[in-house]
Motif scaffolding. Structure first.
Motif, PDB file in Angstrom:
ATOM      1  N   PRO A 149       0.733  -1.114   0.118  1.00  0.00           N
ATOM      2  CA  PRO A 149      -0.173   0.090   0.023  1.00  0.00           C
ATOM      3  C   PRO A 149       0.688   1.285   0.030  1.00  0.00           C
ATOM      4  O   PRO A 149       1.905   1.192   0.453  1.00  0.00           O
ATOM      5  CB  PRO A 149      -0.826  -0.042   1.044  1.00  0.00           C
ATOM      6  N   HIS A 150       0.214   2.369  -0.550  1.00  0.00           N
ATOM      7  CA  HIS A 150       1.044   3.648  -0.728  1.00  0.00           C
ATOM      8  C   HIS A 150       1.744   4.096   0.627  1.00  0.00           C
ATOM      9  O   HIS A 150       2.838   4.500   0.501  1.00  0.00           O
ATOM     10  CB  HIS A 150       0.078   4.738  -1.002  1.00  0.00           C
ATOM     11  N   SER A 151       1.083   3.655   1.698  1.00  0.00           N
ATOM     12  CA  SER A 151       1.611   4.234   3.042  1.00  0.00           C
ATOM     13  C   SER A 151       3.074   3.596   3.487  1.00  0.00           C
ATOM     14  O   SER A 151       3.624   3.969   4.090  1.00  0.00           O
ATOM     15  CB  SER A 151       0.413   4.052   3.988  1.00  0.00           C
ATOM     16  N   GLU A 152       3.270   2.426   2.650  1.00  0.00           N
ATOM     17  CA  GLU A 152       4.652   1.783   3.215  1.00  0.00           C
ATOM     18  C   GLU A 152       5.627   1.963   2.127  1.00  0.00           C
ATOM     19  O   GLU A 152       7.006   1.643   2.251  1.00  0.00           O
ATOM     20  CB  GLU A 152       4.184   0.372   3.107  1.00  0.00           C
ATOM     21  N   HIS A 153       5.160   2.504   1.107  1.00  0.00           N
ATOM     22  CA  HIS A 153       6.095   2.750  -0.010  1.00  0.00           C
ATOM     23  C   HIS A 153       7.567   3.393   0.331  1.00  0.00           C
ATOM     24  O   HIS A 153       8.586   2.894   0.051  1.00  0.00           O
ATOM     25  CB  HIS A 153       5.664   3.394  -1.240  1.00  0.00           C
ATOM     26  N   HIS A 154       7.557   4.629   1.099  1.00  0.00           N
ATOM     27  CA  HIS A 154       8.635   5.077   1.555  1.00  0.00           C
ATOM     28  C   HIS A 154       9.678   4.406   2.291  1.00  0.00           C
ATOM     29  O   HIS A 154      10.762   4.290   1.977  1.00  0.00           O
ATOM     30  CB  HIS A 154       8.288   6.355   2.098  1.00  0.00           C
ATOM     31  N   GLN A 155       9.062   3.841   3.282  1.00  0.00           N
ATOM     32  CA  GLN A 155       9.873   2.846   4.394  1.00  0.00           C
ATOM     33  C   GLN A 155      10.572   1.876   3.525  1.00  0.00           C
ATOM     34  O   GLN A 155      11.601   1.556   3.658  1.00  0.00           O
ATOM     35  CB  GLN A 155       9.090   2.548   5.543  1.00  0.00           C
TER      36      GLN A 155
ATOM     37  N   GLU B 212      -4.849   5.397   7.228  1.00  0.00           N
ATOM     38  CA  GLU B 212      -3.795   5.089   7.790  1.00  0.00           C
ATOM     39  C   GLU B 212      -2.906   4.436   6.597  1.00  0.00           C
ATOM     40  O   GLU B 212      -1.666   4.584   6.707  1.00  0.00           O
ATOM     41  CB  GLU B 212      -3.860   4.068   8.966  1.00  0.00           C
ATOM     42  N   LEU B 213      -3.738   3.818   5.717  1.00  0.00           N
ATOM     43  CA  LEU B 213      -2.827   3.167   4.211  1.00  0.00           C
ATOM     44  C   LEU B 213      -2.857   4.132   3.231  1.00  0.00           C
ATOM     45  O   LEU B 213      -2.742   3.697   2.307  1.00  0.00           O
ATOM     46  CB  LEU B 213      -3.876   2.057   4.144  1.00  0.00           C
ATOM     47  N   ALA B 214      -3.025   5.512   3.426  1.00  0.00           N
ATOM     48  CA  ALA B 214      -3.189   6.418   2.368  1.00  0.00           C
ATOM     49  C   ALA B 214      -4.032   6.121   1.516  1.00  0.00           C
ATOM     50  O   ALA B 214      -3.868   6.067   0.216  1.00  0.00           O
ATOM     51  CB  ALA B 214      -1.717   6.666   1.924  1.00  0.00           C
ATOM     52  N   GLY B 215      -5.593   5.961   1.654  1.00  0.00           N
ATOM     53  CA  GLY B 215      -6.526   5.441   0.902  1.00  0.00           C
ATOM     54  C   GLY B 215      -7.154   6.604   0.175  1.00  0.00           C
ATOM     55  O   GLY B 215      -6.677   8.010   0.302  1.00  0.00           O
ATOM     56  N   GLY B 216      -8.144   6.593  -0.385  1.00  0.00           N
ATOM     57  CA  GLY B 216      -8.932   7.557  -1.362  1.00  0.00           C
ATOM     58  C   GLY B 216      -8.607   7.344  -2.813  1.00  0.00           C
ATOM     59  O   GLY B 216      -7.939   6.392  -3.090  1.00  0.00           O
TER      60      GLY B 216
END
Length: 343
Positions: free
Chosen positions: A88-94, A183-187
């Motif tokens: 998910p987008h929220s994890e890409h950076h890390q 939290e998971l950068a949804g939308g």
């Protein structure tokens, strides 16, 4: 009026063979690996997941030799030449940072990160370590985008005045849970709107103004948005995204001398039609090979070519364009009132 140019996109089967590590074996990773198996000579050698059982099942499905129950093990596997981040987008950076710090080139699913600051951090790290970093915006590597790019460069439709692009799918409220989750950068924007925004950037270059209106869910992510942008020459982009229902998914580029239309979905393998200034059909290009999600093979082939040539980014989709798109979506989210936890 001249005809449309032929695409210059190389056959993905001819790309140098790289050994891929798959980070996060979800739905998009399955589509990506299927495209690799069916349309390239690329090798899938390792899979990493937080669940070892899930990694093993995915590795068995795609013939990977190694399965890991942690991402750290995956990125440190010496048999892996390049890591594909499909979480998910929220994890890409890390997770992309984890791979880069381990010395691995990375292909990161779109949207690249949650925001431009995270994107800039990854770009700086990749440049410092002289590693390849590419956003997996598959549309930018497809043959019909090359047709469009050449047509614009050759002035086939004159001066560009307006870009239209739309992307809507019925993904809320009954779709993937991640799309409803802040939290998971949804939308809709980061999952669907990224395509029209990236397309407008491809055609117009940097935006000088952005205006957005939209609707939010009860949890505060965007369900749909209408966006207008302009560039320094005064050309306009009229963009739309929605996760509430299916929309035409088409795109058009209008100029002083004609128009280019892209069939829906415009961001996948499709046709391009050239019209004269009165709307008459002049020529048509139809992309047949690599139809549907088989088109994901083109981004893998481009990454493999870049890696073999020692490049740190793709000329087809430079990192400054990735950062520009993320910055534009930051501004859109700010106008809509969407903020992700932890930003």
């Amino acid at each position: 009026m001249a005809a449309l140019p032929a695409p210059r996109t190389p056959d993905p089967m001819d790309a140098p063979v790289m050994r891929w590590g798959i980070l996060a074996p979800g739905g998009i990773a399955r589509l990506f690996c299927t495209a690799l198996r069916q349309g390239t000579r690329q090798e899938i050698v390792a899979v990493g997941s937080r669940s070892l059982d899930r990694a093993k099942a995915f590795a068995d499905e795609f013939g990977a030799a190694s399965a890991y129950g942690s991402y750290a093990e995956l990125v440190n596997d010496p048999q892996v030449d390049i890591v594909y981040v499909a979480s998910p987008h929220s994890e890409h950076h890390q997770q992309a940072r984890l791979a880069l710090e381990a010395g691995k080139p990375v292909l990161v699913e779109k949207a690249f990160t949650r925001n431009a600051a995270e994107a800039e951090d990854l770009v700086e790290l990749a440049k410092a370590k002289k590693l390849l970093l590419v956003e997996a915006m598959w549309a930018r590597f497809l043959p019909h985008y090359d047709v469009v790019g050449q047509a614009l460069a050759d002035g086939l439709i004159g001066e560009v005045t307006t870009v239209f692009a739309d992307h809507g799918q019925p993904l809320y409220p009954d779709g993937p849970a991640r799309l409803a989750s802040p939290e998971l950068a949804g939308g809709a924007l980061l999952d669907l709107g990224v395509y029209p925004v990236s397309f407008a950037d491809f055609v117009l270059g940097p935006f000088t103004s952005i205006t957005a209106v939209g609707a939010l869910t009860d949890l505060g992510v965007d369900s749909q948005e209408a966006i207008t942008v302009t560039n320094a020459a005064g050309a306009h982009g009229v963009l739309h995204a929605s996760m509430l229902g299916t929309t035409p998914g088409t795109a058009s580029i209008c100029g002083t001398g004609g128009r280019l239309d892209l069939g829906g979905p415009f961001y996948g393998p499709t046709w391009v039609r050239l019209h004269d200034r009165n709307g008459g059909l002049v020529d048509e290009h139809v992309q047949v090979a690599g139809a549907g999600h088989a088109g994901l093979r083109y981004q893998a082939a481009e990454a493999a070519r870049c890696l073999a040539a020692g490049r740190t980014e793709s000329e087809l989709f430079p990192l400054d364009a990735t950062v520009r798109v993320m910055a534009a979506m930051d501004e859109i989210r700010a106008q809509l009132g969407v903020r992700y936890p932890g930003e």
